[in-house]
Design a protein around this motif. Sequence first.
Motif, PDB file in Angstrom:
ATOM      1  N   ILE A 331       0.866  -1.181   0.000  1.00  0.00           N
ATOM      2  CA  ILE A 331       0.000   0.000   0.000  1.00  0.00           C
ATOM      3  C   ILE A 331       0.900   1.228   0.000  1.00  0.00           C
ATOM      4  CG2 ILE A 331      -1.915   1.168   1.142  1.00  0.00           C
ATOM      5  CD1 ILE A 331      -2.492  -1.716   0.190  1.00  0.00           C
ATOM      6  N   ARG A 332       0.988   1.876  -1.140  1.00  0.00           N
ATOM      7  CA  ARG A 332       1.877   3.037  -1.275  1.00  0.00           C
ATOM      8  C   ARG A 332       1.073   4.312  -1.017  1.00  0.00           C
ATOM      9  NH1 ARG A 332       5.305   1.991  -6.074  1.00  0.00           N
ATOM     10  NH2 ARG A 332       6.433   0.691  -4.595  1.00  0.00           N
ATOM     11  N   THR A 333       1.508   5.092  -0.054  1.00  0.00           N
ATOM     12  CA  THR A 333       0.716   6.223   0.393  1.00  0.00           C
ATOM     13  C   THR A 333       1.601   7.458   0.587  1.00  0.00           C
ATOM     14  OG1 THR A 333      -0.966   6.895   2.003  1.00  0.00           O
ATOM     15  CG2 THR A 333       0.917   5.621   2.829  1.00  0.00           C
ATOM     16  N   SER A 334       1.002   8.571   1.011  1.00  0.00           N
ATOM     17  CA  SER A 334       1.771   9.817   1.186  1.00  0.00           C
ATOM     18  C   SER A 334       1.081  10.709   2.210  1.00  0.00           C
ATOM     19  CB  SER A 334       1.886  10.562  -0.151  1.00  0.00           C
ATOM     20  OG  SER A 334       0.620  11.047  -0.564  1.00  0.00           O
ATOM     21  N   TRP A 335       1.857  11.570   2.840  1.00  0.00           N
ATOM     22  CA  TRP A 335       1.352  12.654   3.680  1.00  0.00           C
ATOM     23  C   TRP A 335       0.268  12.159   4.656  1.00  0.00           C
ATOM     24  CZ3 TRP A 335       0.875  17.737   0.329  1.00  0.00           C
ATOM     25  CH2 TRP A 335       2.068  17.934  -0.371  1.00  0.00           C
ATOM     26  N   VAL A 336       0.638  11.203   5.476  1.00  0.00           N
ATOM     27  CA  VAL A 336      -0.340  10.498   6.319  1.00  0.00           C
ATOM     28  C   VAL A 336      -0.803  11.367   7.490  1.00  0.00           C
ATOM     29  CG1 VAL A 336      -0.684   8.497   7.811  1.00  0.00           C
ATOM     30  CG2 VAL A 336       0.590   8.266   5.652  1.00  0.00           C
ATOM     31  N   ILE A 337      -2.108  11.392   7.694  1.00  0.00           N
ATOM     32  CA  ILE A 337      -2.742  12.148   8.774  1.00  0.00           C
ATOM     33  C   ILE A 337      -3.613  11.188   9.573  1.00  0.00           C
ATOM     34  CG2 ILE A 337      -4.290  14.045   9.363  1.00  0.00           C
ATOM     35  CD1 ILE A 337      -1.776  15.028   8.041  1.00  0.00           C
ATOM     36  N   GLY A 338      -3.317  11.050  10.870  1.00  0.00           N
ATOM     37  CA  GLY A 338      -4.092  10.139  11.700  1.00  0.00           C
ATOM     38  C   GLY A 338      -4.375  10.723  13.067  1.00  0.00           C
ATOM     39  N   ASP A 339      -4.948   9.896  13.914  1.00  0.00           N
ATOM     40  CA  ASP A 339      -5.286  10.291  15.273  1.00  0.00           C
ATOM     41  C   ASP A 339      -3.994  10.540  16.055  1.00  0.00           C
ATOM     42  OD1 ASP A 339      -6.629  10.691  17.677  1.00  0.00           O
ATOM     43  OD2 ASP A 339      -6.548   8.549  18.166  1.00  0.00           O
ATOM     44  N   GLY A 340      -3.818  11.730  16.565  1.00  0.00           N
ATOM     45  CA  GLY A 340      -2.590  12.085  17.272  1.00  0.00           C
ATOM     46  C   GLY A 340      -1.962  13.313  16.642  1.00  0.00           C
ATOM     47  N   ASN A 341      -0.690  13.519  16.913  1.00  0.00           N
ATOM     48  CA  ASN A 341       0.004  14.680  16.352  1.00  0.00           C
ATOM     49  C   ASN A 341       0.139  14.517  14.841  1.00  0.00           C
ATOM     50  OD1 ASN A 341       0.381  15.853  18.875  1.00  0.00           O
ATOM     51  ND2 ASN A 341       2.253  14.667  19.232  1.00  0.00           N
ATOM     52  N   ASN A 342      -0.272  15.541  14.110  1.00  0.00           N
ATOM     53  CA  ASN A 342      -0.144  15.507  12.651  1.00  0.00           C
ATOM     54  C   ASN A 342      -0.182  16.937  12.128  1.00  0.00           C
ATOM     55  OD1 ASN A 342      -2.993  16.302  11.958  1.00  0.00           O
ATOM     56  ND2 ASN A 342      -3.464  14.354  12.969  1.00  0.00           N
ATOM     57  N   PHE A 343       0.067  17.093  10.841  1.00  0.00           N
ATOM     58  CA  PHE A 343       0.172  18.414  10.237  1.00  0.00           C
ATOM     59  C   PHE A 343      -1.116  19.216  10.404  1.00  0.00           C
ATOM     60  CE2 PHE A 343      -0.350  21.249   6.575  1.00  0.00           C
ATOM     61  CZ  PHE A 343       0.805  22.005   6.648  1.00  0.00           C
ATOM     62  N   VAL A 344      -2.248  18.591  10.201  1.00  0.00           N
ATOM     63  CA  VAL A 344      -3.528  19.307  10.275  1.00  0.00           C
ATOM     64  C   VAL A 344      -3.751  19.835  11.691  1.00  0.00           C
ATOM     65  CG1 VAL A 344      -6.035  19.057  10.095  1.00  0.00           C
ATOM     66  CG2 VAL A 344      -4.551  18.042   8.345  1.00  0.00           C
ATOM     67  N   ARG A 345      -3.523  19.012  12.675  1.00  0.00           N
ATOM     68  CA  ARG A 345      -3.713  19.452  14.061  1.00  0.00           C
ATOM     69  C   ARG A 345      -2.713  20.552  14.424  1.00  0.00           C
ATOM     70  NH1 ARG A 345      -7.267  16.528  16.991  1.00  0.00           N
ATOM     71  NH2 ARG A 345      -7.827  14.449  16.242  1.00  0.00           N
ATOM     72  N   THR A 346      -1.489  20.405  13.927  1.00  0.00           N
ATOM     73  CA  THR A 346      -0.482  21.435  14.211  1.00  0.00           C
ATOM     74  C   THR A 346      -0.925  22.783  13.657  1.00  0.00           C
ATOM     75  OG1 THR A 346       1.322  19.820  14.235  1.00  0.00           O
ATOM     76  CG2 THR A 346       1.907  22.126  13.819  1.00  0.00           C
ATOM     77  N   MET A 347      -1.405  22.801  12.428  1.00  0.00           N
ATOM     78  CA  MET A 347      -1.858  24.060  11.824  1.00  0.00           C
ATOM     79  C   MET A 347      -3.062  24.628  12.581  1.00  0.00           C
ATOM     80  SD  MET A 347       0.202  24.914   9.435  1.00  0.00           S
ATOM     81  CE  MET A 347       1.560  24.141  10.312  1.00  0.00           C
ATOM     82  N   ALA A 348      -3.973  23.757  13.001  1.00  0.00           N
ATOM     83  CA  ALA A 348      -5.133  24.233  13.757  1.00  0.00           C
ATOM     84  C   ALA A 348      -4.696  24.847  15.084  1.00  0.00           C
ATOM     85  CB  ALA A 348      -6.111  23.079  13.994  1.00  0.00           C
ATOM     86  N   THR A 349      -3.700  24.231  15.726  1.00  0.00           N
ATOM     87  CA  THR A 349      -3.187  24.763  16.990  1.00  0.00           C
ATOM     88  C   THR A 349      -2.510  26.118  16.788  1.00  0.00           C
ATOM     89  OG1 THR A 349      -2.857  22.529  17.862  1.00  0.00           O
ATOM     90  CG2 THR A 349      -1.628  24.303  18.914  1.00  0.00           C
ATOM     91  N   LEU A 350      -1.693  26.230  15.725  1.00  0.00           N
ATOM     92  CA  LEU A 350      -1.018  27.498  15.455  1.00  0.00           C
ATOM     93  C   LEU A 350      -2.028  28.602  15.157  1.00  0.00           C
ATOM     94  CD1 LEU A 350       1.964  26.301  13.209  1.00  0.00           C
ATOM     95  CD2 LEU A 350       2.005  26.858  15.653  1.00  0.00           C
ATOM     96  N   ALA A 351      -3.072  28.255  14.414  1.00  0.00           N
ATOM     97  CA  ALA A 351      -4.106  29.250  14.114  1.00  0.00           C
ATOM     98  C   ALA A 351      -4.753  29.750  15.401  1.00  0.00           C
ATOM     99  CB  ALA A 351      -5.161  28.635  13.185  1.00  0.00           C
ATOM    100  N   GLN A 352      -5.058  28.822  16.296  1.00  0.00           N
ATOM    101  CA  GLN A 352      -5.720  29.188  17.557  1.00  0.00           C
ATOM    102  C   GLN A 352      -4.806  30.031  18.452  1.00  0.00           C
ATOM    103  OE1 GLN A 352      -6.410  25.987  20.433  1.00  0.00           O
ATOM    104  NE2 GLN A 352      -8.550  26.638  20.565  1.00  0.00           N
ATOM    105  N   ARG A 353      -3.496  29.779  18.376  1.00  0.00           N
ATOM    106  CA  ARG A 353      -2.537  30.497  19.229  1.00  0.00           C
ATOM    107  C   ARG A 353      -2.101  31.835  18.636  1.00  0.00           C
ATOM    108  NH1 ARG A 353       2.238  26.507  20.065  1.00  0.00           N
ATOM    109  NH2 ARG A 353       3.059  28.328  21.177  1.00  0.00           N
ATOM    110  N   GLY A 354      -2.599  32.140  17.437  1.00  0.00           N
ATOM    111  CA  GLY A 354      -2.251  33.410  16.824  1.00  0.00           C
ATOM    112  C   GLY A 354      -0.907  33.439  16.141  1.00  0.00           C
ATOM    113  N   ILE A 355      -0.347  32.285  15.853  1.00  0.00           N
ATOM    114  CA  ILE A 355       0.957  32.208  15.184  1.00  0.00           C
ATOM    115  C   ILE A 355       0.739  32.170  13.671  1.00  0.00           C
ATOM    116  CG2 ILE A 355       3.013  30.771  14.854  1.00  0.00           C
ATOM    117  CD1 ILE A 355       2.633  29.803  17.755  1.00  0.00           C
TER     118      ILE A 355
END
Length: 469
Positions: A331-355
């Motif tokens: 199964i060849r995949t890319s840019w994996v996003i799952g439950d836990g720390n991931n790029f999407v959650r990081t961006m959402a956190t930065l947005a909320q913190r005003g960064i």
Amino acid sequence: MTEYGKQLTVTETSIPGLVVFDLPVHGDARGWFKENWQREKMTALGLADFGPVQNNISFNDAVGTTRGIHAEPWDKWVSVATGRIFGAWVDLREGPTFGAVFTTELDPSKAIFVPRGVGNSYQTLEADTAYTYLVNDHWSPTAEYSFLNLADETAGIDWPIPLDQVEISEKDKNHPRLAQVTPIPPKKILIIGANGQLGRALRAEYGDAPHVEYTDRSSLDITAPDLEHARRWRDYSVIINAAAYTKVDLAETAEGRRGAWAANVTAITGLARIATANNITLVHVSSDYVFDGTLDRPYTEDDPLSPLGVYGQTKAAGDQIIATVPKHYIIRTSWVIGDGNNFVRTMATLAQRGINPNVVNDQTGRLTFTTDIAAGIHHLLTTHADHGIYNLTSNGEPHTWADIAKQVFALTGHDPDRITGVTTDDYFAGATAPIAPRPANSILDLTKITEAGFSPSGELQSYPGAEAP
């Protein structure tokens, strides 16, 4: 009397997987000859390539000798060497056909394939009868069997010779009735790395089914030298390996390089050896990093490997090893996003913190939600799709990381213009630790997986990682 000159043909029965073969028998005044087992011809007619490892012969002196009903934890190919038998088979597997019965006579011109968990029994109709069976596991005193009474009223087998007039062992006489038989579960599915992001998605996909086993490194170390003795591997039908070394940048260091090769190559070699030896389907998760990202189109499953860094090299090596396993899915995949720390959650956190972050804008690909990977694996296994490589990412238009960051900001109620797109070189400028090269084009062509009947998701807002934590 044995019938000569028949064509090799197969007949389905009322029990799934139980199939009868008519065998060509060639005879003259000297006797007869037949190909009792011919892998190429028989698998071409749809017989499972079940990999026999042991050949047994049962000889019976007297007419009426009766044996069974036994359900063993292996597949069997049963044929008659001389004489004639009446056979009765009862499905003792979990599922809607539990208790289904099929009966027929076998002589040297017929054979039957008996799948694991189907009870089988035989009554000789001629003196000096011998029948043979090939099995795909070695006999073991620790193997778990199931039994059914030959006289079970529910099965209602019409024995040619009444059971009170035949030779039966005391043990066979005392087997339980169908109502007391515990259905035989399917072979086990082993999910390795079950506590990681993909592992948790596989837990959600497969649930608490009793035949699914979840392990992490504390319960199964796939790098251990005695891995082949860690389980009775013949009891497993599928291994899904959700464990891998994924620290892309650390892999460029001396310590990380050793760890990446140990987890992504050495351990994979052990799993491949076990899967091949035990007829197990091995599912392996690969990466877009096996490519250099220089193509101006999406990568297909057939494109040659061209990894840039150590991590990609270990994943490419693992792919080549897995491809040697007769039953495999890569199964060849890319840019994996799952439950836990991931790029999407990081961006959402930065947005909320005003960064207001700088985000790379010269790498293009698609996110892959672990829920899609888990569902896609389940689909390929349950539909018995052709083995091989499948690209599997989430669907939709490809984007850069900066594009995705802007989507996350917008979805969480923040101004997407707070994102500044930068090149990869600029983003990592000034880094003191080694940085792995990234493929600029990580887009994987999804034609093959969609033609196999699986449709990945494509909406970022449907994934809970898009929400602010």
